[in-house]
Structures are given as C-alpha cells and as structure tokens.
Design an enzyme around this catalytic site. Structure first.
Site, short mmCIF file in Angstrom:
data_model
loop_
_atom_site.label_atom_id
_atom_site.label_comp_id
_atom_site.label_asym_id
_atom_site.label_seq_id
_atom_site.Cartn_x
_atom_site.Cartn_y
_atom_site.Cartn_z
N HIS A 1 0.81 -1.24 0.00
CA HIS A 1 0.00 0.00 0.00
C HIS A 1 0.83 1.28 0.00
O HIS A 1 0.28 2.36 -0.25
CB HIS A 1 -0.92 0.04 1.22
CG HIS A 1 -1.94 -1.05 1.27
ND1 HIS A 1 -2.84 -1.28 0.25
CD2 HIS A 1 -2.20 -2.00 2.22
CE1 HIS A 1 -3.62 -2.31 0.57
NE2 HIS A 1 -3.25 -2.77 1.76
N ASP B 1 -3.21 -11.00 -1.59
CA ASP B 1 -3.65 -10.38 -0.32
C ASP B 1 -5.13 -10.01 -0.47
O ASP B 1 -5.58 -9.67 -1.56
CB ASP B 1 -2.80 -9.11 -0.12
CG ASP B 1 -2.92 -8.45 1.22
OD1 ASP B 1 -1.95 -8.50 1.99
OD2 ASP B 1 -3.99 -7.85 1.50
N HIS C 1 -6.53 -7.44 0.31
CA HIS C 1 -6.66 -6.02 -0.05
C HIS C 1 -6.10 -5.75 -1.44
O HIS C 1 -5.20 -6.46 -1.91
CB HIS C 1 -5.92 -5.16 0.99
CG HIS C 1 -6.46 -5.32 2.38
ND1 HIS C 1 -5.90 -6.18 3.30
CD2 HIS C 1 -7.53 -4.74 2.99
CE1 HIS C 1 -6.60 -6.12 4.43
NE2 HIS C 1 -7.59 -5.26 4.27
N ASP D 1 -3.91 -12.63 4.60
CA ASP D 1 -5.20 -12.18 5.13
C ASP D 1 -6.35 -12.62 4.23
O ASP D 1 -7.52 -12.33 4.51
CB ASP D 1 -5.21 -10.67 5.36
CG ASP D 1 -4.69 -9.89 4.17
OD1 ASP D 1 -4.45 -10.49 3.12
OD2 ASP D 1 -4.52 -8.66 4.31
F1 V1D Z 1 -8.14 -2.64 13.45
C1 V1D Z 1 -7.12 -1.79 13.61
C2 V1D Z 1 -6.61 -1.56 14.86
C3 V1D Z 1 -5.60 -0.66 15.02
C4 V1D Z 1 -5.10 -0.01 13.91
C5 V1D Z 1 -5.62 -0.28 12.65
C6 V1D Z 1 -6.64 -1.18 12.49
C7 V1D Z 1 -7.18 -1.45 11.15
C8 V1D Z 1 -7.92 -2.50 10.71
N1 V1D Z 1 -8.18 -2.31 9.38
N2 V1D Z 1 -6.95 -0.67 10.08
C9 V1D Z 1 -7.57 -1.20 9.05
C10 V1D Z 1 -7.52 -0.62 7.68
N3 V1D Z 1 -7.72 0.79 7.77
C11 V1D Z 1 -8.89 1.41 7.56
C12 V1D Z 1 -8.86 2.87 7.82
C13 V1D Z 1 -10.09 3.54 8.21
N4 V1D Z 1 -9.60 4.70 7.49
C14 V1D Z 1 -10.42 5.60 6.88
C15 V1D Z 1 -8.73 3.81 6.73
O1 V1D Z 1 -9.88 0.79 7.20
C16 V1D Z 1 -6.20 -0.88 6.98
C17 V1D Z 1 -6.01 -2.28 6.54
C18 V1D Z 1 -4.61 -2.49 6.00
C19 V1D Z 1 -4.40 -3.82 5.36
C20 V1D Z 1 -2.95 -4.01 5.02
C21 V1D Z 1 -2.62 -5.23 4.18
O2 V1D Z 1 -3.18 -6.38 4.76
O3 V1D Z 1 -3.16 -5.15 2.89
C22 V1D Z 1 -1.13 -5.38 4.09
N5 V1D Z 1 -0.53 -5.90 3.09
O4 V1D Z 1 0.81 -5.88 3.29
C23 V1D Z 1 1.04 -5.37 4.45
C24 V1D Z 1 -0.17 -5.04 4.99
CA CA Z 2 -4.78 -8.39 -3.46
#
Ligand code: V1D
Ligand code: CA
Length: 501
Positions: free
Chosen positions: A137, A172, A174, A261
């Site tokens: 990302h 992934d 995502h 994931d």
């Molecule tokens: F649940 C959480 C607790 C603490 C900190 C963050 C999170 C969390 C869960 N899901 N954050 C998310 C996703 N962020 C949002 C944000 C809300 N805002 C508007 C954005 O939904 C981010 C998920 C990231 C996934 C990363 C990945 O799995 O794709 C990855 N791939 O390579 C490394 C990571």
């Molecule tokens: Ca993907």
C-alpha cells in the site's frame, strides 16, 4: 521439477522485535514464528539463507520522495510530537504508527526484497522468498495500510534493469494499490490483484474497470471479490486468468505477493481460503518456470499466517510436510489442533455467485486479449546495479557502502561445502550470523525494541523531472531505456468493448 530450482530465503533475526503497538493487528512477530516452523521442518537445509542488507535512504528514493524518506528516518516515538504536520501529510498515525526502530524495519524488509531481485537478476537464485516484504500500500510520499516503504515497487524497479517485463500478482485480501499506482502508465509491468471489494473495504480501489492509463492501459488487472470465496471458486478464476496473463504478456520475471489475510478466519480479511488453496496459487505461478520473487503481506491471525507461509515454503521446495506440527518455541500458539493445515470455515457463505465469477473471469480474459503481443526490443542500456563492495562508485566518503552486499549476507548454516555465489560473504560456522533456532525466551510476546532511528540526515533527491512519462513516482532513469515512451506492446488499433459483468 519445481524442487530442483535454486531457492534463496531472506530473514532478519531482528524482524520479530518490531512492534506496531498495542491493539495493532500487524505483528512482525509472525515472521519469526514462520521462520521457526521453517527451521523445525528442516526446510532451511534446502535453501540458501540470507540476512538482508538494509536498504539505504538513497535506495528508497528510487521510488519515494526524499522528504518522505527523511521524515521516516528522523521520526521516533520520543520526538513525534514535533512532527504533527508531517505526520498528517505523510499519513503516519493510526494505521501506520510511529514505533521504535521504524526506519530500520523499513530498511530490513525492503533490503530482503531488493536483495532478492538482485539475486534473480544475476541468476544466483531461481526463486527468492522474503516473508517480511510485500507491503503493497505504500505510496511515493505516503504511508498507508500498515505499509511505509513499498519494497515491491523497489524490487520490481530492480528487476526491470534485467527483465523486459515483470508480472506482479497479489493475493492479499486487499487491493495492491501502491504497486498498481506506481506502474499504472507503463506496459512493462502487468499488475494483477485479487481482493475483496465494496462495502468500504480498505483501500476502496481496484474495481474491474480500472485497467491502467496511456501506454499502461490494459496493464492493470483487478479481480474484485465478494466475501467468502472458497478454494475451488478462487482457483477457477485465478488459474485461467494467470495462464492467459503469462501467455499474452510474456513476463520475464514474476513478483508474487502472498498476503495471508485472504485465509479463512483472518482478523481483517473476509475470504474463506484454506492454506492449501492459498498455496495452490503460488505453486501455479511456479509452474511457469520464470525467475520469481515471493513476498509476504497482510495476515492477522498470526498462527495461521505462520502455518501458511511455512507450508508455502515447503510447497515451493516440493516438500510434503507432516501435518503434525514439529515442536517449536511457539507451540502454544497452535493449539488445540497442533496441525499445519487448518480447515476453512464450513459455515461461511460464498457471496460470489457462479454467474458473477464466470462474468468476471470472462471480463479479465477479455482485458488481457486487448493487450496486444509484446515486441522484442532489446535493451540498449542498463542502469547501474546497486553497487557491490568493490564497486568504483564507493568512495571513502561513503561509509554505508563499505560492507554492503546487496544480495544479503549468507546465514552460514549447514552447507559447509556449498559453492558460494560471487560477492556473498560467508560467516564463520557458529559465528554471529548463524541462525539461532532457540527464538526468544519468555512468554512469546514481542519485545519492544529500543533501537532509535538515525539522526536527521537530509536525503538528496535522486528523482528526475516529473515529465518523464513514468508518473506516480517511478523514476524513469531507474528503468531500462524505452520505458514508458513509447509502449512496447503492439496494441491492436482500437479496443473492443468488454463483456458485461
Ligand atoms: F483494526 C485496527 C486496529 C488498530 C489499527 C488499525 C486497524 C485497522 C484494521 N483495518 N486498520 C484497518 C484498515 N484501515 C482502515 C482505515 C479507516 N480509514 C479511513 C482507513 O480501514 C487498513 C487495513 C490495512 C491492510 C494491510 C494489508 O493487509 O493489505 C497489508 N498488506 O501488506 C502489508 C499489509
Ligand atoms: Ca490483493
């Protein structure tokens, strides 16, 4: 056949100590758990093991903005209050927190991926694994989704010095938005991401209609999925699409992001793949017998992540692994089954109907058919490799270069009579770099590293003018001649409309 390929594996013994903070789902400790399983299954005896050389700031700015890298290098938990404005600007905060050793962490996972690309470029390995990489990302000047530096983009840029076309595959859950965006306008990288899409699922991009721009039109492929997809349904989509992608694009190297994931039961993901179904994807890509870089990514049920990546390491090596887990220092994580393969969730509904998946498959195959056949323009010039230790570019004023080996430092291990690849250090048997399989003592909770990041050293910008024809942060000078202007492919005169979906 696949087991005869020369496999290199990158692992930094410090990686498991980095800690995003309490309540954060991303746990680098899962890489240490994976490594422990790999060792206790004896898989390390079948690979060349390397400690990554840290990627330096000057390497990171091949893609990223220099002020962003200077910020990552400078900020730490003690001084972050002085960087409120920059943290906002670079999206560092909740998803992407500042933690102890953040920059070293980025240097480590990126060093594995770029070092792996160097190995593939020089023919020192046929396949390279870096489970700590795959942070898809990260943008040119922005952290996103737990990712800070985009090791994948940097590794692909390195591969493009020796390979005309690189296929990027991302399983992934995502969307691989950072990688797609970096190569959106070039026909030398085909990016393919399979992901959950809709219902505001992060990051919200990756609809099937997004296919790339300009010379890169049709060189971005997106498979948006509903929740609950099973192994069988995934395979029915993945295999024909990837077969066609390889047939029409004719990649010379593959980068595979194996985010875990997408497994059933993940804490964030909503798909229903088993470890066997997940591993089928990497095995399928391996059948094309191309140089391949296999990376990690997401994965938030850490016992299943370790199971999955250990199983995939075995699959890559052609090893049938016992389902009973070997004793290891993280045994308590694997109860009550203590098995390698865990079944998917039988109660979960697959919301992807057969009709939807058939239409999606047809649409993606159609998009690929619009790509045209690649031509065979030879390289006229090749940008320099990352300098090796005796490179004339290493002046006495460059202390970072003195002991730097881009393709990593050999772990030592048991292969005492192996021929070492040129330029790779071998450490003394029993020396500091030898793999310590005892892991960490105590309760298995990750330790909080105290390593502070380096002081505020400004990074010289190596980026050229943005009018290079390779926008979105990819420095055209880092690509072999001809990139972006004009496209290599013989695209047909006009696109035919895609089938409905
Ligand atoms: F649940 C959480 C607790 C603490 C900190 C963050 C999170 C969390 C869960 N899901 N954050 C998310 C996703 N962020 C949002 C944000 C809300 N805002 C508007 C954005 O939904 C981010 C998920 C990231 C996934 C990363 C990945 O799995 O794709 C990855 N791939 O390579 C490394 C990571
Ligand atoms: Ca993907």
């Amino acid at each position: 056949m696949t087991s005869k390929r020369k496999v290199a594996y990158f692992y930094d013994p410090d990686i498991g100590n980095y800690y995003y903070g309490p309540g954060h789902p991303m746990k680098p400790h899962r890489i240490r758990m994976t490594h422990s399983l790999i060792l206790h299954y004896g898989l390390h005896n079948m690979m060349d093991l390397f400690i990554p050389a840290p990627a330096e700031a000057e390497d990171l700015v091949q893609f990223h903005d220099s002020d962003y890298i200077a910020f990552l290098r400078t900020v730490n938990p003690d001084n972050q209050d002085h960087f409120v404005k920059q943290m906002k600007k670079f999206n560092v905060g909740e998803d992407c927190p500042v933690f102890n050793g953040l920059f070293k962490y980025c240097q480590s996972y990126t060093g594995g991926s770029v070092g792996g690309a160097v190995k593939l470029n020089h023919g020192n390995a046929d396949l390279v694994i870096n489970w700590s990489g795959g942070l898809h990302h990260a943008k040119k000047a922005e952290a996103s989704g737990f990712c800070y530096v985009n090791d994948i983009v940097l590794a692909i840029l390195e591969l493009l010095k020796y390979h005309r076309r690189v296929l990027y595959v991302d399983i992934d859950v995502h969307h691989g938005d950072g990688v797609e965006e970096a190569f959106l306008t070039t026909d030398r990288v085909l990016t393919c991401s399979f992901h959950k899409f809709g219902d505001s699922f992060f990051p919200g991009t990756g609809d099937v209609v997004n296919v790339g721009h300009g010379p890169g039109k049709m060189y971005a492929l997106n498979a948006p999925l509903e929740s609950g997809i099973t192994d069988e349904a995934y395979k029915r989509l993945f295999q024909p699409v990837m077969r066609k992608a390889v047939e029409v694009f004719q990649p010379e190297a593959i980068v595979f992001q194996s985010g875990a994931d997408s497994l059933a039961g993940d804490r964030i993901g909503l798909l229903n793949l088993s470890i066997v179904g997940h591993a089928e994807c990497v095995k399928f890509m391996q059948t094309f017998n191309l140089p391949m870089l296999v990376l990690g990514g997401g994965g938030y049920k850490i016992n299943n992540v370790a199971r999955c990546w250990a199983y995939e390491t075995g699959a890559i090596l052609g090893v049938q692994m016992a389902d009973q887990l070997p004793d290891n220092e993280y045994r308590d994580y694997y109860g009550p089954s203590f098995r390698l393969v865990v079944p998917p969730n039988g109660d979960m509904q697959n919301e992807n109907t057969g009709t939807y998946l058939d239409a999606l498959c047809k649409r993606l195959l159609h998009n690929l058919s619009q790509m045209g056949s690649p031509n065979s323009v030879p390289f006229h010039e090749r940008p320099p490799d990352y300098p090796l230790p005796d490179s004339p570019t290493q002046g006495p004023g460059d202390p970072h270069r003195v002991h730097r080996l881009w393709d990593g430092q050999h772990h030592g291990g048991d292969k005492d009579d192996r021929d070492l690849p040129a330029g790779v250090l071998r450490r003394e048997s029993g020396g500091r770099a030898r793999v310590d399989i005892s892991g960490q003592e105590g309760d298995g909770e990750p330790r909080h590293p105290s390593a502070a990041s380096a002081g505020p050293t400004p990074v010289q910008s190596m980026l050229r003018s943005p009018s290079s024809g390779v926008p979105n942060g990819v420095d055209k000078s880092a690509l072999p001649a001809g990139t972006g202007l004009p496209p290599q492919g013989n695209a047909p005169p006009g696109p035919t409309p895609p089938p409905p979906i």
